[in-house]
Design a protein around this motif. Structure first.
Motif, short mmCIF file in Angstrom:
data_model
loop_
_atom_site.label_atom_id
_atom_site.label_comp_id
_atom_site.label_asym_id
_atom_site.label_seq_id
_atom_site.Cartn_x
_atom_site.Cartn_y
_atom_site.Cartn_z
N SER A 30 -37.11 -11.72 40.88
CA SER A 30 -37.18 -10.26 40.91
C SER A 30 -35.80 -9.60 41.00
CB SER A 30 -38.02 -9.82 42.12
OG SER A 30 -37.31 -10.08 43.31
N ARG A 79 -48.98 -3.64 39.21
CA ARG A 79 -48.81 -4.97 39.82
C ARG A 79 -47.65 -5.71 39.15
NH1 ARG A 79 -55.02 -7.06 40.01
NH2 ARG A 79 -54.30 -8.74 41.35
N GLY A 102 -41.01 -9.30 43.48
CA GLY A 102 -42.02 -10.35 43.66
C GLY A 102 -41.47 -11.76 43.59
N CYS A 127 -41.80 -21.47 40.16
CA CYS A 127 -41.50 -20.95 41.49
C CYS A 127 -40.72 -22.02 42.25
CB CYS A 127 -42.84 -20.64 42.16
SG CYS A 127 -42.65 -19.92 43.76
N ALA A 129 -41.12 -11.72 34.87
CA ALA A 129 -42.21 -11.15 35.68
C ALA A 129 -43.57 -11.54 35.09
CB ALA A 129 -42.08 -9.63 35.74
N SER A 175 -44.39 -4.26 40.33
CA SER A 175 -44.01 -4.72 41.67
C SER A 175 -43.48 -6.15 41.62
CB SER A 175 -45.20 -4.61 42.63
OG SER A 175 -44.86 -5.13 43.88
N LEU A 176 -44.08 -6.97 40.77
CA LEU A 176 -43.59 -8.35 40.62
C LEU A 176 -42.15 -8.37 40.11
CD1 LEU A 176 -46.49 -10.49 39.09
CD2 LEU A 176 -45.39 -10.76 41.31
N SER A 233 -38.29 -8.04 49.47
CA SER A 233 -39.40 -8.21 48.54
C SER A 233 -40.27 -6.96 48.52
CB SER A 233 -40.24 -9.41 48.96
OG SER A 233 -40.80 -9.15 50.23
N SER A 234 -41.10 -6.86 47.50
CA SER A 234 -42.01 -5.72 47.42
C SER A 234 -43.44 -6.19 47.25
CB SER A 234 -41.63 -4.81 46.25
OG SER A 234 -41.91 -5.44 45.03
N SER A 235 -44.38 -5.33 47.65
CA SER A 235 -45.80 -5.63 47.41
C SER A 235 -46.52 -4.33 47.12
CB SER A 235 -46.41 -6.31 48.64
OG SER A 235 -46.36 -5.42 49.74
#
Lengths: 440, 429
Positions: free
Chosen positions: A293, A281, A289, B97, A358, A284-285, A310-312
């Motif tokens: 990223s 996880r 993410g 963010c 991250a 991926s972040l 982006s990725s998940s």
């Protein structure tokens, strides 16, 4: 912060979890039913749960049921169907204003719980005395048909949906949680009544209450309702096994659009309950993410190849997807750069700043979970199948223990399986497929 | 406490148990802060009353300048990049963010975080106040924005809305995409960006709102340190005069959709609305056409609407449109049904029982607007920009009556001044 967890068993295979939180102006109750995933029941269960939101015996007309919600100061119920690993989860959830903010000392939480139980345990009855009304079923089936046919409207979601279908054909992850068009004509009131019976007798159930309300009356309502039912809950299957990607499949489909959507699907042999899911996880972040990223920084900002990239990662499927909106002429350049950034992680060649960024994004995400009743509720519902339930703070602590090396190891295990492109139509061409690419 | 009362206009609301601190900073920036110490997260948004419709303006009484469409949005993208380092990169180092958005009448920069609020706040105030544009960086952004424009154009909802606006307004810039076109953004230069920045990013035109786990005095201290005194300008942004009538009653286009999509708009001549009127408009729309209404159930049963049918409202400087949208096998038939229902309700009035249901629901919705920092800060920002008093919506939802609702309803919909926009399937039988 006042957080207090209460856990009890309502009946065989039914847990009741209350998280007492007085920080919010709302509260929520979620009732989640878990089944072993079966293709033949997938659409039926999705329609069943939508029917429960449509009417109930006490409020057989849709607008009357909505008015009952509105009178409770805008209480809102929703239903959903999802696939988690090899299981199907169907849920009914209700959010309401906390009693402390209702005028004149009125207390609505008990009434909300009562309304929710009416919807679950006492469906509307047809003129013939049988369960469910044909009028409602017609509307729900038509809405489902429109929703399924409308998938094409949102090109980004459609591309994602197609990539899942192609890459995971024959696997749980390749199934559509909302069901299939071809199943809709076969769904009858009788089939729904049987599905409802199965839901109450043979599913595993988790009831979750989050908020400042007194949860004891809610527990009593569900104890009484389930107490009257003879239960034979079916054991839930273990998560799917890792499936090695043999070749890279490249598929391009063409529709009328201006921008191409590219999805790259990878497989990781890191699936719950594997201890390395936290590392995957975090990987991926860092990979894709958000704005911190590598994909955002390089594919979008440095090379200006896309508006989004982006990725998940799905911890119950081991699948990692990279999504981007690109100009088709940049296809190879975008793929090369995405692969390059994954290789940077796999080679442990990322900077400390990138690693820390991250970690901070992850910490922030865990903190945010604790800041709303609905996210706290979902957090626990989604852990039901894990066998071990953690608070967001405990999960954050585990994630902070992930090392650079563990993160790099996860990236090195990722195998590219499918590259799916949804692209603008060319004259005289409607689609093509190439197979047999090489591993990165 | 005295410093707080000295520096802020403090409003406490008994219903929500919330306190909002207001002030106008010596630089001219209007500020609102709502502390929520019980939460972990915080949210700050710094905005200017400058959006895509501000494409024709004069500074300090000078000549009017017509700039390329999409400039406000382009400026928003470029502001994230300043001379030493990109703002996104700075935010990412502290786990905040960040994002930004450009609307028809505003541009906003925001962040949310659960720690390091001070640092994130410094980054926000720093990059928004320090533009840095070069030929090269401006050119580079064209690729990203062109992709963004293409992405919107792939959305049939985008065509539905802009076709509706083009058919309802002959000249108002609401007709134009916020992001502009590939041709218009190609005309954007660093000089134009600086010119628009100077005009619209002056403190008198800007507002700042913060909500979450913050100390109001500490926030204000940072504002004292970081908000830059700038030359103040008088800006006149002009929109062409509009006579209040629609340009054409029907428009359609074709797209890859499974069945027709529609938006039906009712135009009114623009006027400023009170918060009470806004709350009433929301309530009467839902009471007559929402899921609680008899109309909604009837139309569902007639198979003229699906679950996506919803009333809406587009209201900004010079624009006042009530609309309905959804999918329908026959947009013309649902339009006629809506017309009939409007006439019926004008004659017979709204059901008091249904009005009371929706009023209660509206009250609950108003309470929940003070639940999380994002919603609170965004709502306070909107209030600051329009000069609306906080908590007024909640007070209105507590006291509005069905008689007021009937009055608002009768003024809201003029059947003779409406437009139907339709997106039909490419392969319609």
């Amino acid at each position: 912060m006042e957080t207090n967890m209460y856990l009890s068993t309502v009946s065989e295979g039914i847990t009741f979890r209350a998280v007492r939180e007085t920080r919010f102006k709302n509260a929520c109750i979620g009732v989640h039913f878990f089944f072993p995933l079966k293709r033949e029941f997938l659409t039926l269960n999705a329609i069943l749960i939508a029917m429960l939101r449509r009417s109930c015996a006490r409020y057989p007309e849709y607008n009357e049921l909505r008015r009952a919600h509105a009178m409770l100061y805008g209480a809102d119920s929703d239903t959903s169907a999802a696939i988690i690993g090899n299981c199907q989860m169907i849920s009914v959830e209700m959010e309401m204003t906390d009693d402390r903010f209702i005028p004149d000392g009125e207390c609505i939480s008990g009434e909300c719980a009562g309304l929710l139980s009416e919807m679950i345990f006492r469906p509307a009855v047809g003129d013939d005395g049988g369960l469910f009304r044909q009028d409602d079923l017609d509307v729900v089936l038509r809405n489902a048909e429109e929703r399924i046919k409308s998938l094409i409207i949102d090109k980004e979601s459609y591309a994602s949906h197609r990539c899942y279908e192609i890459m995971c054909e024959g696997e749980a992850a390749g199934l559509e949680p909302g069901g299939y068009l071809e199943d809709l004509p076969g769904i009858t009131r009788e089939a729904l009544a049987q599905a409802w019976e199965r839901m109450l007798t043979s599913s595993m159930v988790e009831i979750i209450v989050v908020g400042g309300m007194d949860y004891k009356p809610v527990e009593r309502i569900f104890k009484k309702e389930f107490g009257a039912i003879t239960r034979r809950p079916a054991p839930l299957p273990t998560p799917p096994a890792y499936k090695e990607a043999e070749t890279i499949r490249e598929v391009t489909e063409r529709v009328e659009e201006k921008q191409s959507r590219m999805i790259m699907g990878y497989r990781l042999p890191v699936i719950e309950p594997d201890d390395r899911t936290m590392a995957a996880r975090l990987m991926s972040l860092m990979f894709g993410g958000g704005t911190a990223s590598l994909l955002f920084k390089h594919v979008r900002e440095k090379l200006s190849l896309c508006y989004y990239c982006s990725s998940s990662y799905g911890r119950t499927s081991g699948l990692l997807f990279v999504r981007s909106g690109i100009d088709e002429v940049n296809y190879n350049q975008a793929i090369d750069e995405i692969k390059k950034q994954l290789a940077v992680i796999a080679e442990n060649a990322f900077s400390d700043d990138e690693f820390n960024a991250a970690r901070l994004v992850a910490l922030s995400a865990y903190d945010n979970i604790s800041d709303s009743v609905s996210s706290i509720e979902s957090w626990y519902a989604n852990q039901y199948l894990d066998g071990c339930v953690r608070t967001p703070a405990q999960a954050a602590e585990r994630m902070m223990a992930v090392t650079r090396e563990q993160l790099a190891e996860c990236a090195s295990l990722a195998r590219l399986d499918t590259i799916y492109m949804l692209s603008p139509e060319l004259s005289g061409q409607s689609g093509d497929e190439r197979e047999g690419g090489e591993e990165p | 406490m005295s410093e707080l009362t000295d520096r802020f206009d403090i409003r406490y609301d008994e219903l929500t148990k919330e306190t909002v601190y207001y002030t106008t900073h010596p630089t001219g920036v209007k500020i609102a802060i709502c502390p929520k110490p019980e939460l972990k997260s915080s949210y700050a948004v710094f905005g200017t009353k400058y959006g895509s419709i501000d494409n024709d303006f004069s500074i300090d009484g000078g000549e009017f300048l017509r700039v390329p469409d999409g400039l406000a949005h382009y400026l928003e993208h470029k502001l994230f990049e300043n001379e030493d380092c990109e703002a996104f990169e700075k935010y990412s180092k502290i786990g905040a963010c960040a994002n930004a958005y450009t609307g028809f009448d505003k541009t906003c920069y925001l962040f949310s975080c659960t720690r390091e609020f001070e640092q994130a706040f410094r980054i926000l105030l720093d990059f928004v106040q320090n533009p840095f544009f070069t030929e090269e960086s401006v050119r580079k952004e064209q690729g990203i924005i062109a992709q963004e424009i293409d992405m919107y154009r792939d959305n049939p909802g985008w065509h539905l809305f802009f076709n509706l606006m083009k058919s309802m307004y002959r000249e108002h810039p609401i007709r134009n995409d916020i992001a502009g076109t590939a041709e218009s953004i190609a005309q954007i230069t660093p000089e134009l960006l600086y010119q628009c920045y100077e005009a619209f990013y002056n403190p008198d035109n800007m507002v700042l709102s913060v909500a979450g786990n913050v100390d109001p005095l500490k926030v204000l201290e940072m504002c004292d340190e970081l908000l830059l005194p700038k030359q103040r300008h008088e800006i006149v942004s002009r929109c062409p005069e509009d006579d209040g009538t629609v340009a054409q009653p029907y428009v359609e286009c074709r797209f890859d959709v499974p069945m027709p999509l529609f938006q039906l708009g009712f135009k009114k001549k623009y006027r400023e609305l009170t918060e009470r009127e806004r709350v009433l408009i929301g309530i009467v729309r839902s009471a007559v056409f929402g899921p609680v209404s008899d109309f909604y159930t009837r139309m569902m049963n007639k198979q003229l609407i699906g679950s996506d049918f919803a009333p809406g409202f587009t209201y900004l400087r010079g624009v006042f449109v009530s609309l309905f949208q959804g999918m329908s096998c026959s947009p013309e038939a649902i339009r006629d049904e809506i017309f009939e229902e409007i006439e019926r309700v004008k004659r017979n009035g709204i059901s008091p029982r249904v009005f009371e249901c929706v009023r209660r629901s509206s009250y609950g919705g108003q309470i929940l607007m003070y639940n999380n920092p994002d919603d609170i800060a965004e709502n306070l920002l909107g209030d600051l920009m329009t000069g609306t008093d906080v908590f007024k919506g909640l007070k209105a939802a507590s006291t509005v009556t069905v008689d007021e609702g009937n009055q608002v309803f009768s003024e809201l919909f003029d059947i003779s001044n409406s437009t139907l926009s339709v997106v039909r399937p490419c392969k319609e039988a």
